[in-house]
Design a protein around this motif. Structure first.
Motif, PDB file in Angstrom:
ATOM      1  N   LYS A  28      66.389  82.045  57.658  1.00  0.00           N
ATOM      2  CA  LYS A  28      67.624  81.714  58.375  1.00  0.00           C
ATOM      3  C   LYS A  28      67.464  82.012  59.866  1.00  0.00           C
ATOM      4  O   LYS A  28      67.796  81.181  60.713  1.00  0.00           O
ATOM      5  CB  LYS A  28      68.786  82.519  57.797  1.00  0.00           C
ATOM      6  N   LYS A  29      66.914  83.185  60.205  1.00  0.00           N
ATOM      7  CA  LYS A  29      66.722  83.560  61.613  1.00  0.00           C
ATOM      8  C   LYS A  29      65.769  82.607  62.323  1.00  0.00           C
ATOM      9  O   LYS A  29      65.921  82.333  63.508  1.00  0.00           O
ATOM     10  CB  LYS A  29      66.192  84.997  61.713  1.00  0.00           C
ATOM     11  N   ARG A  30      64.768  82.096  61.607  1.00  0.00           N
ATOM     12  CA  ARG A  30      63.784  81.189  62.208  1.00  0.00           C
ATOM     13  C   ARG A  30      64.278  79.737  62.248  1.00  0.00           C
ATOM     14  O   ARG A  30      63.575  78.850  62.719  1.00  0.00           O
ATOM     15  CB  ARG A  30      62.472  81.280  61.438  1.00  0.00           C
ATOM     16  N   ILE A 111      47.407  64.516  50.040  1.00  0.00           N
ATOM     17  CA  ILE A 111      47.695  65.907  50.373  1.00  0.00           C
ATOM     18  C   ILE A 111      49.055  66.278  49.795  1.00  0.00           C
ATOM     19  O   ILE A 111      49.879  65.407  49.507  1.00  0.00           O
ATOM     20  CB  ILE A 111      47.699  66.165  51.901  1.00  0.00           C
ATOM     21  N   TYR A 112      49.282  67.575  49.625  1.00  0.00           N
ATOM     22  CA  TYR A 112      50.610  68.058  49.289  1.00  0.00           C
ATOM     23  C   TYR A 112      50.799  69.429  49.905  1.00  0.00           C
ATOM     24  O   TYR A 112      49.836  70.105  50.267  1.00  0.00           O
ATOM     25  CB  TYR A 112      50.870  68.071  47.781  1.00  0.00           C
ATOM     26  N   GLY A 113      52.044  69.810  50.097  1.00  0.00           N
ATOM     27  CA  GLY A 113      52.361  71.092  50.710  1.00  0.00           C
ATOM     28  C   GLY A 113      53.862  71.201  50.908  1.00  0.00           C
ATOM     29  O   GLY A 113      54.632  70.530  50.219  1.00  0.00           O
ATOM     30  N   GLU A 114      54.261  72.011  51.853  1.00  0.00           N
ATOM     31  CA  GLU A 114      55.678  72.237  52.110  1.00  0.00           C
ATOM     32  C   GLU A 114      56.060  71.696  53.484  1.00  0.00           C
ATOM     33  O   GLU A 114      55.245  71.726  54.414  1.00  0.00           O
ATOM     34  CB  GLU A 114      56.022  73.732  52.073  1.00  0.00           C
ATOM     35  N   ALA A 115      57.300  71.222  53.586  1.00  0.00           N
ATOM     36  CA  ALA A 115      57.839  70.756  54.863  1.00  0.00           C
ATOM     37  C   ALA A 115      59.317  71.096  54.913  1.00  0.00           C
ATOM     38  O   ALA A 115      60.002  71.059  53.890  1.00  0.00           O
ATOM     39  CB  ALA A 115      57.642  69.244  55.015  1.00  0.00           C
ATOM     40  N   THR A 116      59.791  71.430  56.088  1.00  0.00           N
ATOM     41  CA  THR A 116      61.221  71.675  56.255  1.00  0.00           C
ATOM     42  C   THR A 116      61.954  70.338  56.249  1.00  0.00           C
ATOM     43  O   THR A 116      61.339  69.271  56.407  1.00  0.00           O
ATOM     44  CB  THR A 116      61.504  72.405  57.587  1.00  0.00           C
ATOM     45  N   THR A 117      63.259  70.387  56.119  1.00  0.00           N
ATOM     46  CA  THR A 117      64.070  69.170  56.165  1.00  0.00           C
ATOM     47  C   THR A 117      63.883  68.475  57.508  1.00  0.00           C
ATOM     48  O   THR A 117      63.753  67.255  57.573  1.00  0.00           O
ATOM     49  CB  THR A 117      65.556  69.505  55.945  1.00  0.00           C
ATOM     50  N   GLU A 118      63.826  69.258  58.575  1.00  0.00           N
ATOM     51  CA  GLU A 118      63.630  68.696  59.918  1.00  0.00           C
ATOM     52  C   GLU A 118      62.274  68.006  60.025  1.00  0.00           C
ATOM     53  O   GLU A 118      62.165  66.906  60.582  1.00  0.00           O
ATOM     54  CB  GLU A 118      63.743  69.816  60.946  1.00  0.00           C
ATOM     55  N   GLU A 119      61.226  68.633  59.482  1.00  0.00           N
ATOM     56  CA  GLU A 119      59.899  68.023  59.515  1.00  0.00           C
ATOM     57  C   GLU A 119      59.875  66.727  58.704  1.00  0.00           C
ATOM     58  O   GLU A 119      59.283  65.732  59.127  1.00  0.00           O
ATOM     59  CB  GLU A 119      58.849  68.995  58.968  1.00  0.00           C
ATOM     60  N   ALA A 120      60.543  66.735  57.547  1.00  0.00           N
ATOM     61  CA  ALA A 120      60.592  65.534  56.713  1.00  0.00           C
ATOM     62  C   ALA A 120      61.314  64.398  57.439  1.00  0.00           C
ATOM     63  O   ALA A 120      60.866  63.251  57.409  1.00  0.00           O
ATOM     64  CB  ALA A 120      61.291  65.843  55.386  1.00  0.00           C
TER      65      ALA A 120
END
Length: 141
Positions: A28-30, A111-120
């Protein structure tokens, strides 16, 4: 993993999973916690009843699922596993690596991994093709 009920400043309710309360607070802070409805980063935990997991409760859930749903779930899990097995895990560098592949700066590969909503959202705007892979509760433990 802990599932939190969350609510943004516009009273949009949603749920998200975190390793623990400190993980939620850090994200949340980030600025990583974002309302999926409006994109607001002003998100707080909503009042929720605690969920207690027991073997008996899990049996009830499994018994409530019909045979067709069990088969569909098994197929979805198998497909998800196959997709991961045939791709490289890039962790939280997913958006960066997907762009490099899209723009020809890296060799084409799965590839696969994680992304934030903003990155997506940024990937969509850049025309990068991707899709979410389902994550099942047992995959997070």
């Amino acid at each position: 993993m802990i599932r939190f009920s969350l609510e943004c400043e516009h009273e949009h309710g949603f749920e998200a999973w975190f390793r623990n309360n400190d993980d939620f607070e850090t994200q949340k802070k980030r600025g990583f916690v974002e309302c999926p409805a409006c994109g607001s980063h002003k998100v707080e935990k909503a009042l929720m009843a605690p969920a207690v997991s027991t073997g008996r409760k899990q049996e009830k859930i499994a018994l409530a699922m019909g045979e067709a749903q069990k088969q569909a779930m098994a197929q979805l899990k198998a497909l998800s596993e196959k997709m991961r097995e045939s791709a490289d895990y890039v962790g939280d560098k997913f958006a960066e690596e997907a762009r490099k592949i899209h723009f020809g700066e890296a060799d084409p590969r799965g590839i696969y991994g994680e992304a934030t909503t903003e990155e997506a959202r940024g990937l969509i705007e850049d025309g990068v093709e991707f899709m979410p892979i389902p994550v099942f509760p047992e995959d997070r433990n």
